[in-house]
Design a protein around this motif. Structure first.
Motif, PDB file in Angstrom:
ATOM      1  N   THR A 107       0.827  -1.211   0.000  1.00 47.81           N
ATOM      2  CA  THR A 107       0.000   0.000   0.000  1.00 47.81           C
ATOM      3  C   THR A 107       0.855   1.254   0.000  1.00 47.81           C
ATOM      4  O   THR A 107       0.469   2.271  -0.555  1.00 47.81           O
ATOM      5  N   GLY A 108       2.030   1.204   0.610  1.00 47.67           N
ATOM      6  CA  GLY A 108       2.929   2.353   0.588  1.00 47.67           C
ATOM      7  C   GLY A 108       3.521   2.610  -0.778  1.00 47.67           C
ATOM      8  O   GLY A 108       3.796   3.750  -1.148  1.00 47.67           O
ATOM      9  N   ASP A 109       3.726   1.544  -1.557  1.00 42.27           N
ATOM     10  CA  ASP A 109       4.204   1.709  -2.930  1.00 42.27           C
ATOM     11  C   ASP A 109       3.110   2.299  -3.813  1.00 42.27           C
ATOM     12  O   ASP A 109       3.380   3.091  -4.703  1.00 42.27           O
ATOM     13  N   TRP A 110       1.871   1.897  -3.575  1.00 48.07           N
ATOM     14  CA  TRP A 110       0.755   2.387  -4.383  1.00 48.07           C
ATOM     15  C   TRP A 110       0.382   3.826  -4.045  1.00 48.07           C
ATOM     16  O   TRP A 110       0.022   4.602  -4.922  1.00 48.07           O
ATOM     17  N   PHE A 111       0.438   4.161  -2.756  1.00 47.27           N
ATOM     18  CA  PHE A 111       0.000   5.493  -2.287  1.00 47.27           C
ATOM     19  C   PHE A 111       1.033   6.096  -1.331  1.00 47.27           C
ATOM     20  O   PHE A 111       0.770   6.253  -0.139  1.00 47.27           O
ATOM     21  N   PRO A 112       2.230   6.450  -1.810  1.00 49.41           N
ATOM     22  CA  PRO A 112       3.262   6.935  -0.895  1.00 49.41           C
ATOM     23  C   PRO A 112       2.867   8.190  -0.117  1.00 49.41           C
ATOM     24  O   PRO A 112       3.279   8.374   1.025  1.00 49.41           O
ATOM     25  N   ARG A 113       2.029   9.030  -0.701  1.00 44.78           N
ATOM     26  CA  ARG A 113       1.632  10.264  -0.003  1.00 44.78           C
ATOM     27  C   ARG A 113       0.724   9.994   1.186  1.00 44.78           C
ATOM     28  O   ARG A 113       0.556  10.852   2.044  1.00 44.78           O
ATOM     29  N   LEU A 114       0.137   8.817   1.249  1.00 50.29           N
ATOM     30  CA  LEU A 114      -0.718   8.463   2.380  1.00 50.29           C
ATOM     31  C   LEU A 114      -0.020   7.552   3.381  1.00 50.29           C
ATOM     32  O   LEU A 114      -0.589   7.192   4.400  1.00 50.29           O
ATOM     33  N   SER A 115       1.203   7.175   3.093  1.00 47.19           N
ATOM     34  CA  SER A 115       1.886   6.174   3.914  1.00 47.19           C
ATOM     35  C   SER A 115       2.352   6.738   5.251  1.00 47.19           C
ATOM     36  O   SER A 115       2.442   7.947   5.442  1.00 47.19           O
ATOM     37  N   GLN A 116       2.681   5.835   6.139  1.00 45.76           N
ATOM     38  CA  GLN A 116       3.137   6.193   7.470  1.00 45.76           C
ATOM     39  C   GLN A 116       4.527   6.818   7.438  1.00 45.76           C
ATOM     40  O   GLN A 116       4.872   7.629   8.271  1.00 45.76           O
ATOM     41  N   GLY A 117       5.339   6.437   6.475  1.00 47.12           N
ATOM     42  CA  GLY A 117       6.685   6.977   6.339  1.00 47.12           C
ATOM     43  C   GLY A 117       7.139   6.901   4.898  1.00 47.12           C
ATOM     44  O   GLY A 117       6.623   6.114   4.115  1.00 47.12           O
ATOM     45  N   LEU A 118       8.082   7.761   4.529  1.00 43.93           N
ATOM     46  CA  LEU A 118       8.600   7.787   3.172  1.00 43.93           C
ATOM     47  C   LEU A 118       9.978   7.134   3.116  1.00 43.93           C
ATOM     48  O   LEU A 118      10.785   7.306   4.026  1.00 43.93           O
ATOM     49  N   ILE A 119      10.224   6.425   2.037  1.00 42.54           N
ATOM     50  CA  ILE A 119      11.522   5.790   1.793  1.00 42.54           C
ATOM     51  C   ILE A 119      12.021   6.356   0.469  1.00 42.54           C
ATOM     52  O   ILE A 119      11.317   6.282  -0.537  1.00 42.54           O
ATOM     53  N   VAL A 120      13.237   6.918   0.474  1.00 39.02           N
ATOM     54  CA  VAL A 120      13.741   7.609  -0.697  1.00 39.02           C
ATOM     55  C   VAL A 120      15.042   6.976  -1.163  1.00 39.02           C
ATOM     56  O   VAL A 120      15.924   6.697  -0.364  1.00 39.02           O
ATOM     57  N   LYS A 121      15.148   6.798  -2.470  1.00 38.88           N
ATOM     58  CA  LYS A 121      16.405   6.427  -3.095  1.00 38.88           C
ATOM     59  C   LYS A 121      16.882   7.679  -3.823  1.00 38.88           C
ATOM     60  O   LYS A 121      16.168   8.226  -4.669  1.00 38.88           O
ATOM     61  N   ALA A 122      18.099   8.147  -3.485  1.00 37.81           N
ATOM     62  CA  ALA A 122      18.630   9.360  -4.091  1.00 37.81           C
ATOM     63  C   ALA A 122      20.115   9.171  -4.392  1.00 37.81           C
ATOM     64  O   ALA A 122      20.795   8.356  -3.757  1.00 37.81           O
ATOM     65  N   ARG A 123      20.601   9.928  -5.356  1.00 37.35           N
ATOM     66  CA  ARG A 123      22.022   9.918  -5.733  1.00 37.35           C
ATOM     67  C   ARG A 123      22.562  11.345  -5.726  1.00 37.35           C
ATOM     68  O   ARG A 123      21.800  12.291  -5.874  1.00 37.35           O
ATOM     69  N   ARG A 124      23.874  11.449  -5.616  1.00 36.45           N
ATOM     70  CA  ARG A 124      24.489  12.769  -5.746  1.00 36.45           C
ATOM     71  C   ARG A 124      24.233  13.296  -7.150  1.00 36.45           C
ATOM     72  O   ARG A 124      24.382  12.584  -8.119  1.00 36.45           O
ATOM     73  N   ALA A 125      23.845  14.554  -7.210  1.00 35.32           N
ATOM     74  CA  ALA A 125      23.523  15.166  -8.519  1.00 35.32           C
ATOM     75  C   ALA A 125      24.790  15.486  -9.280  1.00 35.32           C
ATOM     76  O   ALA A 125      25.852  15.608  -8.770  1.00 35.32           O
TER      77      ALA A 125
END
Length: 81
Positions: free
Chosen positions: A63-81
């Motif tokens: 459910t967090g993958d489907w609706f991240p804005r409603l999830s209990q917490g956010l998980i982010v994958k990021a790289r140096r720009a």
């Protein structure tokens, strides 16, 4: 994707920020030189956590993958720009 009125979200540079929306998190990551690649949620709390959670029912994590804005917490994958 909106902050509750009681959350002080303008704390950049002032210490720990307690809550983020996905757009604000992306913006702050870009501000410090990171490029967000993917934002997902851990799970959406459909019922009170003491009754039903993603530990008891691991499939709820989807459910967090489907609706991240409603999830209990956010998980982010990021790289140096």
């Amino acid at each position: 994707g909106l902050y509750p009125l009681w959350v002080d979200h303008e704390l950049a540079g002032e210490g720990h920020v307690r809550a983020y929306t996905a757009p604000v998190l992306r913006r702050q990551l870009r501000r410090v030189g990171l490029r967000p690649e993917r934002v997902r949620g851990n799970w959406v709390p459909l019922l009170p956590q003491r009754l039903l959670n993603d530990v008891i029912w691991p499939a709820l994590a989807l459910t967090g993958d489907w609706f991240p804005r409603l999830s209990q917490g956010l998980i982010v994958k990021a790289r140096r720009a």
